[in-house]
Design an enzyme around this catalytic site. Structure first.
Site, PDB file in Angstrom:
ATOM      1  N   HIS A   1       8.248 -31.440 -30.238  1.00 51.47           N
ATOM      2  CA  HIS A   1       8.309 -31.232 -31.684  1.00 51.47           C
ATOM      3  C   HIS A   1       7.845 -32.450 -32.478  1.00 51.47           C
ATOM      4  O   HIS A   1       7.112 -32.309 -33.459  1.00 51.47           O
ATOM      5  CB  HIS A   1       9.721 -30.845 -32.131  1.00 51.47           C
ATOM      6  CG  HIS A   1       9.808 -30.473 -33.595  1.00 51.47           C
ATOM      7  ND1 HIS A   1       9.060 -29.457 -34.137  1.00 51.47           N
ATOM      8  CD2 HIS A   1      10.534 -30.997 -34.611  1.00 51.47           C
ATOM      9  CE1 HIS A   1       9.346 -29.361 -35.433  1.00 51.47           C
ATOM     10  NE2 HIS A   1      10.219 -30.287 -35.738  1.00 51.47           N
TER      11      HIS A   1
ATOM     12  N   ASN B   1       8.941 -24.409 -32.299  1.00 50.70           N
ATOM     13  CA  ASN B   1       9.196 -23.743 -33.575  1.00 50.70           C
ATOM     14  C   ASN B   1       7.970 -23.004 -34.095  1.00 50.70           C
ATOM     15  O   ASN B   1       8.084 -22.136 -34.960  1.00 50.70           O
ATOM     16  CB  ASN B   1       9.648 -24.765 -34.619  1.00 50.70           C
ATOM     17  CG  ASN B   1       8.613 -25.852 -34.860  1.00 50.70           C
ATOM     18  OD1 ASN B   1       8.122 -26.480 -33.927  1.00 50.70           O
ATOM     19  ND2 ASN B   1       8.258 -26.089 -36.111  1.00 50.70           N
ATOM     20  N   HIS B   2       6.778 -23.304 -33.568  1.00 51.71           N
ATOM     21  CA  HIS B   2       5.569 -22.604 -34.002  1.00 51.71           C
ATOM     22  C   HIS B   2       5.335 -21.317 -33.212  1.00 51.71           C
ATOM     23  O   HIS B   2       4.681 -20.404 -33.709  1.00 51.71           O
ATOM     24  CB  HIS B   2       4.346 -23.511 -33.858  1.00 51.71           C
ATOM     25  CG  HIS B   2       4.178 -24.470 -34.987  1.00 51.71           C
ATOM     26  ND1 HIS B   2       3.240 -24.323 -35.973  1.00 51.71           N
ATOM     27  CD2 HIS B   2       4.855 -25.601 -35.294  1.00 51.71           C
ATOM     28  CE1 HIS B   2       3.334 -25.317 -36.838  1.00 51.71           C
ATOM     29  NE2 HIS B   2       4.309 -26.117 -36.441  1.00 51.71           N
TER      30      HIS B   2
ATOM     31  N   ASP C   1       3.333 -29.856 -27.519  1.00 56.19           N
ATOM     32  CA  ASP C   1       2.722 -29.647 -28.839  1.00 56.19           C
ATOM     33  C   ASP C   1       1.203 -29.619 -28.761  1.00 56.19           C
ATOM     34  O   ASP C   1       0.514 -30.422 -29.393  1.00 56.19           O
ATOM     35  CB  ASP C   1       3.195 -30.726 -29.811  1.00 56.19           C
ATOM     36  CG  ASP C   1       4.672 -30.608 -30.137  1.00 56.19           C
ATOM     37  OD1 ASP C   1       5.002 -29.939 -31.128  1.00 56.19           O
ATOM     38  OD2 ASP C   1       5.490 -31.158 -29.384  1.00 56.19           O
TER      39      ASP C   1
ATOM     40  N   HIS D   1       5.492 -35.434 -33.226  1.00 61.22           N
ATOM     41  CA  HIS D   1       4.083 -35.592 -32.862  1.00 61.22           C
ATOM     42  C   HIS D   1       3.674 -37.024 -32.543  1.00 61.22           C
ATOM     43  O   HIS D   1       2.605 -37.240 -31.992  1.00 61.22           O
ATOM     44  CB  HIS D   1       3.199 -35.048 -33.992  1.00 61.22           C
ATOM     45  CG  HIS D   1       3.104 -33.557 -34.002  1.00 61.22           C
ATOM     46  ND1 HIS D   1       2.037 -32.876 -34.564  1.00 61.22           N
ATOM     47  CD2 HIS D   1       3.935 -32.607 -33.516  1.00 61.22           C
ATOM     48  CE1 HIS D   1       2.228 -31.572 -34.421  1.00 61.22           C
ATOM     49  NE2 HIS D   1       3.379 -31.388 -33.795  1.00 61.22           N
TER      50      HIS D   1
ATOM     51  N   HIS E   1      -0.629 -26.991 -29.749  1.00 58.77           N
ATOM     52  CA  HIS E   1      -1.043 -26.357 -31.011  1.00 58.77           C
ATOM     53  C   HIS E   1      -2.422 -25.704 -30.898  1.00 58.77           C
ATOM     54  O   HIS E   1      -3.299 -25.900 -31.750  1.00 58.77           O
ATOM     55  CB  HIS E   1      -1.033 -27.367 -32.155  1.00 58.77           C
ATOM     56  CG  HIS E   1       0.349 -27.737 -32.602  1.00 58.77           C
ATOM     57  ND1 HIS E   1       1.063 -26.981 -33.500  1.00 58.77           N
ATOM     58  CD2 HIS E   1       1.159 -28.766 -32.242  1.00 58.77           C
ATOM     59  CE1 HIS E   1       2.246 -27.535 -33.700  1.00 58.77           C
ATOM     60  NE2 HIS E   1       2.338 -28.617 -32.939  1.00 58.77           N
TER      61      HIS E   1
END
Length: 645
Positions: free
Chosen positions: A275, A144-145, A35, A277, A37
């Site tokens: 997923h 999922n992002h 994650d 965090h 991001h």
């Protein structure tokens, strides 16, 4: 996201450690992260580079600790279609830290886990390509992002496909999702097949099982019906150390919308959870009661929301695997912007200290500003302590993130609430002292004590929504209401002809949550194509002429077919659309998931025929340009595999 509660009696047992001396030629060193991001808040002048700076630190840690690979468990990018800036920054960092003459000692035994083969013109594993010098292998699943989206000749693609084509990473764990089935016997033949990437260093054998993000409802259905087959090497399966990467909800968000800790088979040794965090126990592995494997949840490397769980210090994990033993070392990320979260009630504050006057809006604002000042000092002190030994190389102190969540119910003199000011105006005094001046304060009020019935937001009606918004803070409740939920309530009252309502909801989710601008148009094209095929195949024109033909029945058949293929499960009785047949209700599903007999393994109970293959081929010689001995494709893709159970 919230931290999961220990399941089935909690976590038991000690943290695993190597009981043998580390042998460099047999020990596989892995850096775990998830994650990242990259691209989050990139337009923010203060926080715009936070995600890429931390990702660069992770790459530097991988080199400094001389790892054999960097393993990522999804959501490398924050957007499904990352901006040019995010892509450029990522590729520039990967080129700087992953390319070079550094030796790669991992021998590829099988490439089965990479799934869909995109192009035969280059090797599947990037460090086997003789045209590029890869010094740090990166293996990643999608989240999922950044999951595959779109249509076309190449099918759905994601940003990880671009990085794979560029030779920077090795994208694996993308599964072929089977379509709907008509009965349970067929379901056993159309489940998810999870095959490993098999790697070896000396005597240590590592099997990587990647399960890229799948919609929670679909994953729950496949798991509950034992339709997930986890394949193992047919020869000496007990010699392999099995690592499973998963990117799903771990915290329950409603029936069938999470994966329980005990869902995996006894053959697993380590489950890496993406997923969620929250960094659980400094990214060290936690044993699972009743299971022989451990779960590690590194959490995100950047805070993407001002939630309590995001304030936990961010870590990555250094894993050493030798034979069937392994050990962990958590590493604190030092480039992460400090984040302090505090939650309190004004009524309780005044009750504990009568000298504090909160009888006016000005008094409340003055008190809250004093609390924020204290938190800013705390954040700055923590940063200085973390970087005290950096010397001349010390980084410039980053402005902290500060969030105070204030309960303003139970006001003075028996009033219903305290007087509050404007949260954005409140933050103007901290513009140059915090990174989030516009949303430092979140006001909310406690629900009335008499109201104990929990409002369910998965399927609200208008009255429930209005009551909840009136009773608790609008901001808090609107965060829980998804746009797709409101769309669903609207579509349920409509008749869209051949366009399935469930599929439309899914497209809206992709449009809103993932920024996929073509999601709705792509759905229309796919539904139109499928409807034409269905109507053409089933419709028989009448002899009286086209004006007497009735296509109503055929349109319903076409709509049902489109819903099964492209829709999502919305039936409360568990008949998963597009996922096969299920007979039990949601309550039964929960009971099944809690029953030991249904949780024995996520693997299919049916046997699978071994994949055909040849014996391992001798290793190819390293290219002349390599200055070190690098393992090259020994028997790649040739290992026989059989399913667990």
């Amino acid at each position: 996201m919230s931290s999961p509660e220990p399941q089935d009696g909690g976590y038991l047992g000690p943290t695993p450690t190597l009981q043998q001396a580390v042998e460099p030629d047999n020990c596989i060193k892995i850096l775990l992260a998830t994650d990242n991001h990259i691209g989050y808040a990139e337009s923010d002048p203060v926080r715009g580079r936070d995600s890429i700076n931390t990702f660069r630190e992770i790459l530097q840690l991988a080199i400094a600790n001389d790892v054999d690979m960097l393993l990522l468990a999804g959501d490398l990018f924050h957007e499904n279609r990352p901006s040019r800036t995010a892509l450029y920054q990522t590729m520039a960092a990967l080129r700087e830290f992953t390319m070079g003459p550094r030796p790669v000692s991992l021998e590829v035994i099988s490439e089965a886990g990479f799934g869909i083969k995109r192009d035969e013109s280059w090797p599947t594993v990037n460090y086997e390509d003789e045209n590029i010098n890869v010094g740090l292998p990166i293996f990643s699943i999608h989240g999922n992002h950044d999951d595959p989206q779109g249509t076309g000749a190449e099918g759905a693609l994601c940003a990880l496909d671009l990085l794979t084509a560029s030779g920077f990473i090795n994208y694996f764990g993308r599964l072929e999702l089977p379509g709907s089935v008509d009965n349970d016997e067929d379901a056993l033949e159309h489940g998810l097949q999870v095959k490993p990437v098999l790697l070896q260093k000396g005597d240590t054998k590592l099997a990587l099982y990647g399960i890229g993000n799948i919609r929670d409802e679909r994953f729950h259905f496949e798991m509950r019906n034992k339709r997930i087959q986890m394949f193992r090497p047919s020869e000496d399966p007990e010699d392999w150390f099995n690592v499973v990467l998963v990117h799903q909800n771990r915290v329950a968000h409603g029936a069938g919308r999470n994966v329980v800790d005990t869902a995996f088979g006894d053959e697993a040794h380590l489950v890496v959870w993406g997923h969620e965090h929250d960094c659980i126990e400094r990214a060290t592995p936690q044993p699972v009661s009743g299971r022989p494997y451990y779960i590690v949840q590194p959490g995100s490397s950047i805070a993407t929301s001002l939630a309590k769980g995001e304030a936990i210090p961010k870590h990555v994990s250094l894993v050493k695997v030798q034979g069937k033993e392994f050990e962990f070392e958590p590493i604190r990320l030092r480039s992460v912007r400090p984040f302090i979260f505090e939650e309190f009630s004004l009524a309780q504050v005044q009750a504990e200290d009568e000298s504090i006057n909160l009888n006016s809006k000005v008094a409340v604002a003055k008190y809250l500003k004093s609390r924020v000042n204290d938190l800013i000092k705390q954040a700055n002190d923590e940063w200085d302590e973390l970087h005290k030994d950096d010397g001349d190389e010390a980084e410039e102190r980053l402005l902290p993130l500060i969030r105070i969540r204030v309960d303003y119910s139970g006001g003075p003199n028996g009033d219903s609430m305290y007087e509050m000011g404007n949260p954005q105006r409140f933050g103007q005094d901290f513009v140059d002292r915090v990174a989030n001046p516009r949303d430092i304060v979140q006001f909310h009020r406690r629900a009335a004590a008499a109201r104990k019935k929990k409002v369910e937001f998965d399927n609200p009606d208008e009255e429930m929504v209005n009551e909840a918004l009136a009773e608790e803070g609008i901001e808090e409740k609107m965060e829980k209401l998804k746009v797709s939920t409101l769309v669903t309530k609207y579509l349920e009252a409509q008749n869209l002809g051949v366009l399935p309502e469930g599929a439309m909801q899914r497209a809206v989710e992709d449009f809103v949550d993932k920024g996929d601008k073509d999601a709705i148009s792509n759905l229309l094209k796919k539904c139109l194509k499928l409807s034409l095929q269905s109507i053409t195949a089933n419709f028989e024109p009448s002899k009286e002429g086209p004006e007497h033909d009735d296509l109503g029945e055929e349109m319903e058949v076409a709509k049902k077919a489109a819903e099964e293929r492209y829709g999502i499960s919305t039936d409360k009785k568990g008949k998963g659309k597009g996922k096969g047949k299920a007979d039990s209700s949601d309550e039964d599903e929960d009971a099944d998931m809690k029953d030991d007999s249904d949780r024995d393994s996520m693997a299919s109970s049916v046997s699978s025929s071994a994949a055909k293959g040849k014996k391992k081929a001798p290793a190819k010689k390293a290219p002349a340009k390599k200055t070190t001995t690098t393992a090259k494709g020994k028997g790649k893709g040739k290992a026989n595999l059989v399913s667990w159970y």
